[in-house]
Motif scaffolding. Sequence first.
Motif, PDB file in Angstrom:
ATOM      1  N   HIS A   1      39.385  -4.881  30.965  1.00  0.00           N
ATOM      2  CA  HIS A   1      38.083  -6.155  30.990  1.00  0.00           C
ATOM      3  C   HIS A   1      38.454  -6.878  32.521  1.00  0.00           C
ATOM      4  O   HIS A   1      37.512  -7.882  32.937  1.00  0.00           O
ATOM      5  CB  HIS A   1      38.120  -7.148  29.743  1.00  0.00           C
ATOM      6  CG  HIS A   1      36.921  -8.069  29.965  1.00  0.00           C
ATOM      7  ND1 HIS A   1      35.848  -7.966  30.014  1.00  0.00           N
ATOM      8  CD2 HIS A   1      37.348  -9.393  30.364  1.00  0.00           C
ATOM      9  CE1 HIS A   1      35.070  -9.046  30.079  1.00  0.00           C
ATOM     10  NE2 HIS A   1      35.871 -10.007  30.298  1.00  0.00           N
ATOM     11  N   GLY A   2      39.560  -6.932  33.135  1.00  0.00           N
ATOM     12  CA  GLY A   2      39.707  -7.415  34.419  1.00  0.00           C
ATOM     13  C   GLY A   2      40.830  -8.607  34.087  1.00  0.00           C
ATOM     14  O   GLY A   2      40.918  -9.161  35.181  1.00  0.00           O
TER      15      GLY A   2
ATOM     16  N   GLU B   1      45.199  -5.588  40.320  1.00  0.00           N
ATOM     17  CA  GLU B   1      43.926  -5.211  40.660  1.00  0.00           C
ATOM     18  C   GLU B   1      43.593  -3.857  41.212  1.00  0.00           C
ATOM     19  O   GLU B   1      42.587  -3.227  41.054  1.00  0.00           O
ATOM     20  CB  GLU B   1      43.395  -6.584  41.329  1.00  0.00           C
ATOM     21  CG  GLU B   1      43.390  -7.783  40.623  1.00  0.00           C
ATOM     22  CD  GLU B   1      43.208  -8.947  41.746  1.00  0.00           C
ATOM     23  OE1 GLU B   1      43.346  -8.705  42.840  1.00  0.00           O
ATOM     24  OE2 GLU B   1      42.724 -10.176  40.748  1.00  0.00           O
ATOM     25  N   LEU B   2      44.473  -3.483  41.984  1.00  0.00           N
ATOM     26  CA  LEU B   2      44.317  -2.308  42.493  1.00  0.00           C
ATOM     27  C   LEU B   2      44.471  -1.269  41.490  1.00  0.00           C
ATOM     28  O   LEU B   2      43.961  -0.062  41.783  1.00  0.00           O
ATOM     29  CB  LEU B   2      45.422  -2.052  43.735  1.00  0.00           C
ATOM     30  CG  LEU B   2      45.362  -2.606  45.069  1.00  0.00           C
ATOM     31  CD1 LEU B   2      46.712  -2.395  45.954  1.00  0.00           C
ATOM     32  CD2 LEU B   2      43.965  -2.166  46.000  1.00  0.00           C
ATOM     33  N   ALA B   3      45.579  -1.192  40.692  1.00  0.00           N
ATOM     34  CA  ALA B   3      45.431  -0.015  39.726  1.00  0.00           C
ATOM     35  C   ALA B   3      44.394  -0.148  38.727  1.00  0.00           C
ATOM     36  O   ALA B   3      44.049   0.873  38.244  1.00  0.00           O
ATOM     37  CB  ALA B   3      46.997  -0.626  38.705  1.00  0.00           C
ATOM     38  N   LEU B   4      43.749  -1.180  38.351  1.00  0.00           N
ATOM     39  CA  LEU B   4      42.510  -1.298  37.598  1.00  0.00           C
ATOM     40  C   LEU B   4      41.266  -0.676  38.414  1.00  0.00           C
ATOM     41  O   LEU B   4      40.616   0.256  37.799  1.00  0.00           O
ATOM     42  CB  LEU B   4      42.163  -2.603  37.262  1.00  0.00           C
ATOM     43  CG  LEU B   4      40.885  -2.901  36.414  1.00  0.00           C
ATOM     44  CD1 LEU B   4      41.024  -1.937  35.117  1.00  0.00           C
ATOM     45  CD2 LEU B   4      40.728  -4.189  36.173  1.00  0.00           C
ATOM     46  N   ALA B   5      41.237  -0.889  39.699  1.00  0.00           N
ATOM     47  CA  ALA B   5      40.079  -0.513  40.711  1.00  0.00           C
ATOM     48  C   ALA B   5      40.212   1.141  40.679  1.00  0.00           C
ATOM     49  O   ALA B   5      39.322   1.800  40.553  1.00  0.00           O
ATOM     50  CB  ALA B   5      40.014  -1.120  41.957  1.00  0.00           C
ATOM     51  N   PHE B   6      41.609   1.626  40.872  1.00  0.00           N
ATOM     52  CA  PHE B   6      41.832   2.858  40.901  1.00  0.00           C
ATOM     53  C   PHE B   6      41.340   3.628  39.827  1.00  0.00           C
ATOM     54  O   PHE B   6      40.571   4.894  39.801  1.00  0.00           O
ATOM     55  CB  PHE B   6      43.321   3.212  41.318  1.00  0.00           C
ATOM     56  CG  PHE B   6      43.536   4.751  41.428  1.00  0.00           C
ATOM     57  CD1 PHE B   6      43.272   5.346  42.540  1.00  0.00           C
ATOM     58  CD2 PHE B   6      44.526   5.101  40.406  1.00  0.00           C
ATOM     59  CE1 PHE B   6      43.651   6.696  42.510  1.00  0.00           C
ATOM     60  CE2 PHE B   6      44.887   6.388  40.643  1.00  0.00           C
ATOM     61  CZ  PHE B   6      44.530   7.429  41.530  1.00  0.00           C
ATOM     62  N   TYR B   7      41.817   3.113  38.558  1.00  0.00           N
ATOM     63  CA  TYR B   7      41.490   3.674  37.340  1.00  0.00           C
ATOM     64  C   TYR B   7      39.697   3.599  36.992  1.00  0.00           C
ATOM     65  O   TYR B   7      39.357   4.687  36.736  1.00  0.00           O
ATOM     66  CB  TYR B   7      41.992   2.956  36.218  1.00  0.00           C
ATOM     67  CG  TYR B   7      41.617   3.476  34.695  1.00  0.00           C
ATOM     68  CD1 TYR B   7      42.493   4.527  34.040  1.00  0.00           C
ATOM     69  CD2 TYR B   7      40.806   3.060  34.081  1.00  0.00           C
ATOM     70  CE1 TYR B   7      42.264   5.122  33.067  1.00  0.00           C
ATOM     71  CE2 TYR B   7      40.522   3.735  32.801  1.00  0.00           C
ATOM     72  CZ  TYR B   7      41.197   4.808  32.260  1.00  0.00           C
ATOM     73  OH  TYR B   7      40.889   5.104  31.131  1.00  0.00           O
ATOM     74  N   ARG B   8      39.092   2.622  37.310  1.00  0.00           N
ATOM     75  CA  ARG B   8      37.677   2.293  37.234  1.00  0.00           C
ATOM     76  C   ARG B   8      37.004   3.430  38.014  1.00  0.00           C
ATOM     77  O   ARG B   8      35.922   3.822  37.877  1.00  0.00           O
ATOM     78  CB  ARG B   8      37.238   0.843  37.466  1.00  0.00           C
ATOM     79  CG  ARG B   8      37.634   0.083  36.461  1.00  0.00           C
ATOM     80  CD  ARG B   8      37.139  -1.375  36.587  1.00  0.00           C
ATOM     81  NE  ARG B   8      37.262  -2.284  35.502  1.00  0.00           N
ATOM     82  CZ  ARG B   8      37.264  -3.544  35.588  1.00  0.00           C
ATOM     83  NH1 ARG B   8      36.893  -4.052  36.743  1.00  0.00           N
ATOM     84  NH2 ARG B   8      37.294  -3.940  34.488  1.00  0.00           N
ATOM     85  N   GLU B   9      37.453   3.811  39.621  1.00  0.00           N
ATOM     86  CA  GLU B   9      37.072   4.575  40.232  1.00  0.00           C
ATOM     87  C   GLU B   9      37.203   6.247  39.928  1.00  0.00           C
ATOM     88  O   GLU B   9      36.977   6.979  40.766  1.00  0.00           O
ATOM     89  CB  GLU B   9      37.517   4.486  41.763  1.00  0.00           C
ATOM     90  CG  GLU B   9      37.221   3.013  42.202  1.00  0.00           C
ATOM     91  CD  GLU B   9      38.003   2.587  43.544  1.00  0.00           C
ATOM     92  OE1 GLU B   9      39.102   3.359  44.001  1.00  0.00           O
ATOM     93  OE2 GLU B   9      37.646   1.461  43.797  1.00  0.00           O
TER      94      GLU B   9
END
Length: 155
Positions: free
Chosen positions: A115-116, A68-76
Amino acid sequence: MDEHRLNALLQGIRELYQELEASEGAEPEARRHGLSMARVRLATLEDGTELPEAIHAGIERARRHLAELALAFYREGGCDDLDQAGRQAYLDEHAEPLTRLDGIGPTLARRLFMHGLVTPEQVQSSDEAGLAEVPGLNAGHRARILRALGQGEAD
């Protein structure tokens, strides 16, 4: 499992979270490196020995949190300084656990991850309606995933 091994596993999980917290404000390259190293550390915690359920559950929570952190970092925008190949490599690295599911290769894994759906367990608990919401996942992809999960009709 002896008490020494159990304490070492617990300490490893604590250190993993500390390292992730420490990398929170780092530059993108350092943050990407920290996320990658956390994946390596997690892999070393599970060495193939039988783990108590509480430890196994803790490792799984850490694995999900890391994804989840890796995805959030990418999205940010944490990978905006990379070229297309670099961004794809980052996503492939963090979506890799999804490829362990039958019927899911790197491309589908990236789509699900973006997509999460970041853990195999999340994909396994998905249904047709949930998978239909994933951009780029056509009916054939959905059917293949559901068959692999034992939820679809056999060929």
